[in-house]
Design a protein around this motif. Structure first.
Motif, PDB file in Angstrom:
ATOM      1  N   ILE A 230     -21.204  28.945 -74.625  1.00 58.79           N
ATOM      2  CA  ILE A 230     -22.341  28.134 -74.918  1.00 58.79           C
ATOM      3  C   ILE A 230     -22.908  28.808 -75.916  1.00 58.79           C
ATOM      4  O   ILE A 230     -23.478  30.115 -75.746  1.00 58.79           O
ATOM      5  N   ALA A 231     -23.480  28.043 -77.031  1.00 62.35           N
ATOM      6  CA  ALA A 231     -24.326  28.491 -78.244  1.00 62.35           C
ATOM      7  C   ALA A 231     -25.489  28.987 -77.761  1.00 62.35           C
ATOM      8  O   ALA A 231     -26.034  28.302 -76.981  1.00 62.35           O
ATOM      9  N   PRO A 232     -25.916  30.231 -78.277  1.00 60.94           N
ATOM     10  CA  PRO A 232     -27.257  30.645 -77.740  1.00 60.94           C
ATOM     11  C   PRO A 232     -28.523  30.091 -78.727  1.00 60.94           C
ATOM     12  O   PRO A 232     -29.455  30.710 -79.340  1.00 60.94           O
ATOM     13  N   HIS A 233     -28.142  28.730 -79.033  1.00 58.81           N
ATOM     14  CA  HIS A 233     -29.012  28.152 -80.074  1.00 58.81           C
ATOM     15  C   HIS A 233     -29.663  26.818 -79.265  1.00 58.81           C
ATOM     16  O   HIS A 233     -28.935  26.114 -78.829  1.00 58.81           O
ATOM     17  N   CYS A 234     -30.990  26.734 -79.546  1.00 60.15           N
ATOM     18  CA  CYS A 234     -31.553  25.331 -79.298  1.00 60.15           C
ATOM     19  C   CYS A 234     -32.167  24.554 -80.549  1.00 60.15           C
ATOM     20  O   CYS A 234     -32.822  24.915 -81.299  1.00 60.15           O
TER      21      CYS A 234
END
Length: 264
Positions: A230-234
């Motif tokens: 899961i990408a650590p980007h919002c």
């Protein structure tokens, strides 16, 4: 532990993930706007055929031959068919989805080489769009233990405010809930291990982590956590890189795509 790497194409940044290192892929940023998949594919694998759909927040998953047949039947077709997922059938096919807060999910099979691209907003997640794509892969010979899955930049649960009704509707895909009793349904979701629900100060509202719901759906299929990244980007909190419809109300999106490869 899977890692995410920033890369550059035509001076524009995009993300890749180590879980998909054997496939050409990318989660592109707003800096690549307004390029379409046909052009972005050139940055991944110029020889690949590119496919996309008209996303409608549902759970329909198509294959490239369905798109090609549809175009042949309608020579005046100005847009691709309505769907929210694409699964390849052969090597050197690039499949794409766009998103601007919803979750872009790229899936690959380490044995068959086939891949999928899925647009998983809350509506699609409530209809189990990612399990639908996996079922399509399985119908083509995939086994769950061979799948590799990356969820790209999306709005994070800590800032994604939804109604309790929406939170319960999505949560009902991972837990038996009584949707006629919202307070109890939300309470039950909050008590789950790795709960996707967070408190919101506004009455009747909750914060929802859509990527976590998808991760729990995958776990309930029997897919191991080490197969998922899961990408650590919002998108909402990182305006320098990503469009966010919730933040700006602009109808702009970034594209995510992956290219199928030969059977091992």
């Amino acid at each position: 532990m899977h890692t995410w790497q920033w890369r550059t194409w035509n001076d524009s940044p995009y993300l890749t993930c180590s879980v998909l290192e054997s496939w050409k892929h990318g989660f592109f940023t707003q800096q690549c706007h307004p390029r379409l998949p046909e052009e972005l594919t050139q940055g991944l694998q110029p020889s690949a055929a590119s496919y996309r759909v008209k996303q409608v927040h549902g759970n329909v998953v198509l294959i490239p031959s369905q798109i090609e047949t549809g175009n042949q039947n309608n020579v005046n077709a100005l847009e691709p068919p309505a769907a929210d997922g694409l699964v390849t059938e052969q090597a050197n096919q690039a499949v794409w989805v766009c998103s601007a807060d919803c979750t872009p999910v790229l899936i690959a099979d380490a044995v068959t080489g086939q891949v999928a691209a899925v647009h998983a907003g809350w509506r699609g997640t409530a209809q189990k769009i990612v399990p639908e794509a996996i079922a399509r892969l399985q119908s083509q010979g995939s086994h769950l233990e061979n799948l590799r899955i990356a969820m790209g930049p999306a709005i994070s649960g800590e800032v994604y405010q939804v109604s309790e009704h929406v939170a319960a509707q999505v949560g009902a895909t991972i837990a038996p809930l009584d949707l006629s009793n919202l307070p109890d349904a939300i309470a039950d979701l909050r008590q789950m291990p790795h709960s996707p629900i967070f408190d919101d100060p506004e009455p009747g509202r909750a914060r929802l982590d859509v990527r976590q719901v998808n991760a729990l759906q995958l776990a309930q299929l029997g897919i191991s956590p080490d197969q998922i990244a899961i990408a650590p980007h919002c998108t909402y909190q990182e305006p320098s890189h990503f469009f966010s419809y919730r933040r700006s109300r602009e109808k702009k999106a970034q594209w995510s795509g992956i290219v199928s490869r030969e059977v091992l």
